[in-house]
Design a protein around this motif. Structure first.
Motif, PDB file in Angstrom:
ATOM      1  N   ILE A 209      51.770 -18.627  85.001  1.00 39.89           N
ATOM      2  CA  ILE A 209      51.619 -19.477  86.311  1.00 39.89           C
ATOM      3  C   ILE A 209      51.268 -18.838  87.076  1.00 39.89           C
ATOM      4  N   HIS A 210      51.538 -17.222  86.604  1.00 35.88           N
ATOM      5  CA  HIS A 210      50.881 -15.739  87.557  1.00 35.88           C
ATOM      6  C   HIS A 210      49.851 -16.009  87.248  1.00 35.88           C
ATOM      7  N   PHE A 211      48.949 -15.812  86.707  1.00 33.46           N
ATOM      8  CA  PHE A 211      48.036 -15.600  86.644  1.00 33.46           C
ATOM      9  C   PHE A 211      47.339 -16.960  87.679  1.00 33.46           C
ATOM     10  N   TRP A 212      47.277 -17.947  87.916  1.00 32.55           N
ATOM     11  CA  TRP A 212      46.792 -18.730  89.052  1.00 32.55           C
ATOM     12  C   TRP A 212      47.614 -17.583  90.251  1.00 32.55           C
ATOM     13  N   PHE A 213      48.802 -17.747  90.628  1.00 28.88           N
ATOM     14  CA  PHE A 213      49.220 -17.222  91.896  1.00 28.88           C
ATOM     15  C   PHE A 213      48.188 -15.835  92.418  1.00 28.88           C
ATOM     16  N   ILE A 214      48.017 -15.099  91.278  1.00 28.96           N
ATOM     17  CA  ILE A 214      47.412 -13.707  91.539  1.00 28.96           C
ATOM     18  C   ILE A 214      46.146 -14.037  92.202  1.00 28.96           C
ATOM     19  N   ASN A 215      45.143 -14.478  91.065  1.00 28.10           N
ATOM     20  CA  ASN A 215      43.651 -14.937  90.893  1.00 28.10           C
ATOM     21  C   ASN A 215      43.115 -15.799  92.002  1.00 28.10           C
TER      22      ASN A 215
END
Length: 363
Positions: A209-215
């Motif tokens: 989910i942090h991939f989506w948060f960051i990108n």
């Protein structure tokens, strides 16, 4: 003993080390003052099984990648080792086993006094003791009559200490759910909370989910100043915790109304005996050393906007929950906040110094 610097950083955890990195990058003589025996912050004091909820590749401070498999979720002890290595890369003076007890301000310079008699003066001071230094321990109704044990989650280490007990864990955040779930393997556990536990998939569409948060930009969105009351963080879950609650290990219930001798009273009037209550009720900032300079409000909360003090030129904060964004209090976000804060403090200190020089010339 007295020393002068360009910047004083109070606290040598992840926030203080990130601040020192950016201060030194700008060529500023910097001292970091830490209460503990080494520059690792509060991490050694967390419970034994704690793991990060963000992968290693998103959990590094500026200038030093987190080692090992970038997609794994590092354990508490790995974070401690990482912070030790990071401190070795920071060229600031790091003074440990010295607690800052009071800060003075003369309109231009801050002086940080310590319990060892050392003091440090600088035109810039960053309070990096974060938002997780002082356990928040609310008083429970009937607590004075309760004969069992009540402790904050900061004192919890492992399930072995509670084997066979009847335990209630209070809270709805990640720590509460993680502690309650592992305790349920060896104890009878209830998870009590004022609001229902909210779950978020750890890996939606096959990505953490942090991939989506960051990108998506959500991770760094500067909306912290719009949050009047920080919301309870949802539980990042691969299915383990949702499954545990569905199986009744732990049992989830609405918060009890009061304590009574060796039991709790639930909202429906029923009574359950209990041996230990663990309060996973969060933390409060440890900023009492700023109490005499007028930087805190009546509740001890710092008056700031996105980490910049609204009361004192040259004063900044790092590591506060929702300081600037949803990641401000995390390993992945504090470096970004530190870079911005140091840049703004440096500019403010330069303006202040220039103003003083101009006043002196006029005189």
């Amino acid at each position: 003993m007295h020393s002068s610097y360009d910047a004083v950083v109070v606290g040598a955890g992840q926030s203080g080390l990130a601040a020192a990195h950016h201060l030194r990058t700008r060529g500023l003589r910097t001292v970091v003052v830490e209460t503990g025996p080494e520059p690792v912050g509060s991490w050694p004091h967390y419970y034994d099984s704690l793991t990060l909820f963000s992968p290693a590749k998103y959990s590094a401070l500026p200038g030093l990648p987190f080692p090992g498999d970038p997609d794994r979720y590092p354990h508490r002890d790995e974070v401690v080792d990482y912070l030790r290595r990071y401190a070795d890369t920071v060229t600031a003076d790091i003074h440990t086993s010295r607690a800052v007890t009071e800060v003075d301000h003369d309109g231009h310079l801050f002086t940080a006094h310590t319990d060892t008699g050392h003091s440090y003066t600088a035109p810039r001071l960053i309070a990096a003791t974060g938002g997780f230094a002082t356990p928040n321990t609310p008083t429970l109704s009937g607590q004075g009559d309760f004969t069992g044990n009540i402790l904050h989650a900061s004192r919890y280490r492992s399930p072995a200490d509670f084997a066979g007990q009847r335990v209630i864990v209070v809270g709805a955040g990640n720590s509460a759910v993680q502690i309650a779930t592992e305790l349920a393997e060896t104890a009878s556990v209830t998870l009590a909370s004022r609001t229902p536990v909210k779950f978020v998939p750890q890996r939606p569409l096959g990505r953490d989910i942090h991939f989506w948060f960051i990108n998506s930009g959500l991770d760094s969105l500067p909306i912290g100043h719009l949050i009047s009351e920080p919301p309870t963080a949802p539980i990042f879950d691969t299915g383990r915790y949702r499954g545990a609650l569905a199986a009744g290990k732990p049992v989830a219930r609405a918060m009890f109304t009061r304590l009574e001798a060796d039991a709790v009273i639930w909202p429906d009037g029923t009574r359950s005996k209990v041996d230990t209550i663990i309060l996973a009720t969060g933390y409060r900032p440890n900023l009492s050393y700023l109490g005499n300079v007028g930087a805190l409000d009546d509740t001890g909360t710092p008056m700031h906007r996105k980490g910049i003090s609204t009361t004192h030129l040259g004063l900044g904060y790092l590591g506060l929950e929702w300081q600037r964004s949803l990641s401000s209090a995390s390993l992945r976000g504090v470096g970004r906040d530190a870079r911005r804060l140091v840049k703004q403090l440096d500019a403010a200190a330069t303006r202040n110094s220039k103003g003083r020089n101009e006043i002196g010339i006029k005189r």
